[in-house]
Design an enzyme around this catalytic site. Structure first.
Site, PDB file in Angstrom:
ATOM      1  N   THR A 129     -53.400  -7.325  24.967  1.00 27.92           N
ATOM      2  CA  THR A 129     -52.980  -8.662  24.546  1.00 27.92           C
ATOM      3  C   THR A 129     -54.151  -9.668  24.114  1.00 27.92           C
ATOM      4  OG1 THR A 129     -51.360  -9.442  26.590  1.00 27.92           O
ATOM      5  CG2 THR A 129     -52.312 -11.234  25.547  1.00 27.92           C
ATOM      6  N   ASP A 148     -50.977  -1.409  23.230  1.00 28.34           N
ATOM      7  CA  ASP A 148     -50.161  -2.183  24.225  1.00 28.34           C
ATOM      8  C   ASP A 148     -49.997  -1.274  25.632  1.00 28.34           C
ATOM      9  OD1 ASP A 148     -47.837  -4.827  25.027  1.00 28.34           O
ATOM     10  OD2 ASP A 148     -47.305  -3.362  26.101  1.00 28.34           O
ATOM     11  N   SER A 149     -50.483  -1.781  26.954  1.00 32.51           N
ATOM     12  CA  SER A 149     -51.063  -0.774  27.901  1.00 32.51           C
ATOM     13  C   SER A 149     -49.400  -0.303  28.316  1.00 32.51           C
ATOM     14  CB  SER A 149     -51.362  -1.398  29.230  1.00 32.51           C
ATOM     15  OG  SER A 149     -50.883  -2.266  29.689  1.00 32.51           O
ATOM     16  N   SER A 150     -48.073  -1.002  28.024  1.00 36.73           N
ATOM     17  CA  SER A 150     -46.889  -0.595  28.759  1.00 36.73           C
ATOM     18  C   SER A 150     -46.617   0.974  28.033  1.00 36.73           C
ATOM     19  CB  SER A 150     -46.100  -0.767  28.409  1.00 36.73           C
ATOM     20  OG  SER A 150     -46.133  -2.680  28.460  1.00 36.73           O
ATOM     21  N   ASP A 192     -50.549  -4.935  31.750  1.00 38.02           N
ATOM     22  CA  ASP A 192     -49.313  -4.249  32.529  1.00 38.02           C
ATOM     23  C   ASP A 192     -49.524  -2.708  33.149  1.00 38.02           C
ATOM     24  OD1 ASP A 192     -47.645  -6.347  31.491  1.00 38.02           O
ATOM     25  OD2 ASP A 192     -47.055  -5.447  29.617  1.00 38.02           O
ATOM     26  N   THR A 208     -52.953  -4.572  42.457  1.00 42.78           N
ATOM     27  CA  THR A 208     -51.051  -4.400  41.498  1.00 42.78           C
ATOM     28  C   THR A 208     -50.731  -5.458  41.147  1.00 42.78           C
ATOM     29  OG1 THR A 208     -49.252  -3.602  42.595  1.00 42.78           O
ATOM     30  CG2 THR A 208     -50.974  -5.039  43.721  1.00 42.78           C
ATOM     31  N   GLN A 221     -41.989  -0.678  50.328  1.00 46.54           N
ATOM     32  CA  GLN A 221     -42.152  -1.743  49.224  1.00 46.54           C
ATOM     33  C   GLN A 221     -42.682  -2.543  49.053  1.00 46.54           C
ATOM     34  OE1 GLN A 221     -38.110  -2.290  48.402  1.00 46.54           O
ATOM     35  NE2 GLN A 221     -37.166  -0.110  48.564  1.00 46.54           N
ATOM     36  N   CYS A 222     -43.196  -3.406  49.977  1.00 45.97           N
ATOM     37  CA  CYS A 222     -43.674  -4.550  50.406  1.00 45.97           C
ATOM     38  C   CYS A 222     -45.420  -4.810  49.561  1.00 45.97           C
ATOM     39  CB  CYS A 222     -43.972  -4.075  52.309  1.00 45.97           C
ATOM     40  SG  CYS A 222     -43.027  -4.753  52.518  1.00 45.97           S
TER      41      CYS A 222
HETATM   42  N1  ASP Z   1     -48.194  -6.061  27.373  1.00 41.41           N
HETATM   43  C1  ASP Z   1     -50.069  -6.438  27.483  1.00 41.41           C
HETATM   44  C2  ASP Z   1     -50.621  -5.231  28.608  1.00 41.41           C
HETATM   45  O1  ASP Z   1     -50.526  -4.177  29.261  1.00 41.41           O
HETATM   46  C3  ASP Z   1     -49.605  -7.389  29.178  1.00 41.41           C
HETATM   47  C4  ASP Z   1     -51.593  -7.609  28.953  1.00 41.41           C
HETATM   48  O2  ASP Z   1     -52.392  -7.015  28.279  1.00 41.41           O
HETATM   49  O3  ASP Z   1     -51.999  -8.754  29.968  1.00 41.41           O
HETATM   50  O4  ASP Z   1     -50.663  -4.123  27.068  1.00 41.41           O
END
Ligand code: ASP
Length: 343
Positions: A14, A58-60, A91, A166, A278-279
């Site tokens: 972003t 995008d880091s995804s 992300d 996290t 999971q916590c």
């Molecule tokens: N979708 C974006 C990413 O991880 C979100 C961000 O940058 O905050 O690339």
């Protein structure tokens, strides 16, 4: 005295995106424009250069091959710079920070990952503060050496050990937490670094990058009602080498026979199974309850208070080395880069 020299590595996210005027969708854009948006950066007490991934993303869309590309940029420039600021999407920033913390052997310089929740061109952006303070932290020196010598994540006034973080919020500027390790510093009126929590993971050997990572692993999050068919399907992937089992609370799971049997069979086939909670806060305590005793008995490894992100990175890193089952367990259960709290 020479000013510290910092390399900014733009990977996407972003922080450097703009809205596509037609669709309204956020897309990565040219890094040079990004720096134009913060002329204040030139007032900093450091010099800097910048570079970017050929295709910012995008880091995804990040995967281990991108981690290797980032690591290679650091390796190629390691001698010429005093510190590195990696601009990254939020992300999967904790995954990249965790992976780099293991890949960098004998790190002796600061690696600070940062990004933002709003693009740098946005009026209310959090990007400027994050980038400027990350650069300041990367420039800090003490006794002629870098003050911070580990992989960190800086976001919304807090500096964290990267492999302890996290992403906890997709809305708030405070998007990250480090629930099992104190923050390493805070930016207020003064920039305070809590030196007592910093570590060095170098034994004065030359810096190097461990590129090999094993990606034949699975992350299985337990839920009440998970069926034998689904679990056994996930455990029977042909080349599978490791499983991160996200268990309940302090490392608990159902005691039903079919469940223990499927996990036990996987371990017998040579798959390393690690339990993490999971916590987001707290630790796996194998054998504390009846519901984790059996996992311990069949050879499940304790991930202690590892985050899932760090457990995945550590699994990929350790599986790429040849180790016996007991060496793997012992190494997994101790801290290599400050990623877990040893008992
Ligand atoms: N979708 C974006 C990413 O991880 C979100 C961000 O940058 O905050 O690339």
């Amino acid at each position: 005295m020479d000013l510290p020299k910092i390399l900014i590595i733009y990977t996407g996210g972003t922080i450097g995106m703009i809205k596509n005027p037609e669709s309204g969708v956020l897309q990565a854009f040219d890094f040079d424009h990004l720096l134009e948006k913060i002329p204040e950066i030139n007032l900093l007490n450091c010099t800097f250069e910048s570079t970017a991934l050929e295709q910012p993303l995008d880091s995804s869309n990040m995967n281990p091959s991108h981690w290797a590309t980032i690591a290679k940029i650091v390796e190629d420039n390691y001698k010429s710079f005093d510190g590195f600021v990696i601009l990254h999407g939020s992300d999967t920033m904790s995954y990249t920070a965790s992976a780099l913390s293991f890949m960098f052997e004998n790190l002796d310089k600061p690696i600070i990952l940062t990004g933002s929740q709003l693009p740098i061109g946005d009026l209310r952006t959090d990007a400027k503060e994050n980038l400027i303070t990350a650069l300041q932290i990367a420039s800090l020196r003490k006794d002629g050496k870098a003050l911070v010598r580990e992989v960190c994540l800086y976001f919304e006034y807090k500096l964290y050990r990267g492999n302890r973080t996290t992403k906890i919020n997709a809305e708030h500027f405070q998007a990250f937490a480090s629930l099992n390790y104190p923050d390493l510093g805070e930016s207020g009126v003064h920039l305070k670094i809590k030196e007592r929590y910093l570590s060095r993971f170098s034994d004065d050997q030359p810096f190097s990058v461990h590129y090999a990572l094993e990606d034949q692993i699975a992350l299985i999050k337990l839920f009440p009602g998970i069926t034998p068919a689904v679990l056994s399907c996930m455990c029977s992937s042909e080349d599978l080498k490791g499983i991160i089992l996200e268990t309940f609370g302090a490392g608990n799971a159902t005691t039903e026979t079919w469940f223990i049997e499927i996990i036990s069979q996987a371990i017998k086939r040579g798959i390393h199974v690690v339990s993490v909670s999971q916590c987001s806060g707290g630790s796996v305590m194998m054998g504390r309850y009846e519901t984790s005793e059996q996992l311990e008995a069949i050879g499940v490894i304790s991930g202690h208070d590892l985050t899932t992100e760090a457990a995945i990175a550590k699994m990929m890193y350790l599986l790429s080395m040849s180790m016996t089952t007991s060496e793997f367990r012992q190494t997994f259960e101790r801290s290599i880069r400050g990623e877990l709290t040893e008992k």
